[in-house]
Design an enzyme around this catalytic site. Structure first.
Site, short mmCIF file in Angstrom:
data_model
loop_
_atom_site.label_atom_id
_atom_site.label_comp_id
_atom_site.label_asym_id
_atom_site.label_seq_id
_atom_site.Cartn_x
_atom_site.Cartn_y
_atom_site.Cartn_z
N GLN A 78 0.83 -1.20 0.00
CA GLN A 78 0.00 0.00 0.00
C GLN A 78 0.87 1.25 0.00
OE1 GLN A 78 -3.55 -0.41 0.47
NE2 GLN A 78 -3.71 1.74 -0.05
N PHE A 79 1.37 1.66 -1.17
CA PHE A 79 2.24 2.83 -1.23
C PHE A 79 1.52 4.10 -0.79
CE2 PHE A 79 0.17 3.48 -5.26
CZ PHE A 79 0.23 4.85 -5.48
N THR A 80 0.19 4.12 -0.87
CA THR A 80 -0.55 5.34 -0.50
C THR A 80 -0.47 5.65 0.99
OG1 THR A 80 -2.65 4.15 -0.29
CG2 THR A 80 -2.13 5.11 -2.45
#
Length: 146
Positions: A78-80
């Site tokens: 989950q890069f966000t």
């Protein structure tokens, strides 16, 4: 390194309509990396995650760990989690690790979790994923290595 941990009764992740990971009882981990993350961060958060006492004991108190209850992990990249929303209306993701670096760290993190004997299911790194879960409690925590 940053984790959002959700205690779940069940969870699954699908990509293009196909299930890539599914658990019955345990933790859903949303996993993000930033520049400078390394094996020390991985070790710290893997150890913390599997020993975190967030499952109820016979008295209804959060006193048992994932290892104690024989739970599973659904790990989703989950890069966000490193989105900065302080300025403007569009998140800035400059703090997120570059994809090839993050993919390697994510693989090493999941391998570390597996070393505790815990079943680990995953999504597909970099894919558009649908994540479904029944949040138990609800219990949701955020952990960071720094």
């Amino acid at each position: 390194m940053r984790l959002v941990i959700q205690r779940a009764k069940d969870a699954c992740v699908t990509v293009d309509g196909k299930t890539t990971g599914k658990i019955r009882h345990g933790l859903v981990l949303l996993v993000g990396f930033t520049d400078g993350d390394d094996d020390e961060d991985i070790q710290y958060l893997a150890e913390k995650t599997v020993h975190l006492r967030i499952f109820e004991d016979e008295n209804g108190r959060m006193n048992r760990s994932l290892l104690d209850v024989g739970g599973e992990i659904l790990s989703v990249s989950q890069f966000t989690l490193y989105g900065d929303c302080r300025k403007g209306r569009r998140p800035n993701f400059m703090a997120a690790a570059k994809p090839d670096q993050a993919q390697e760290l994510y693989a090493r993190f999941n391998e570390r979790l597996l070393s505790y004997g815990i079943p680990v299911e995953t999504g597909v790194f970099g894919a558009m994923m649908d994540v479904s879960l029944t949040n138990d409690g609800p219990v949701t925590l955020i952990l960071e290595s720094r």
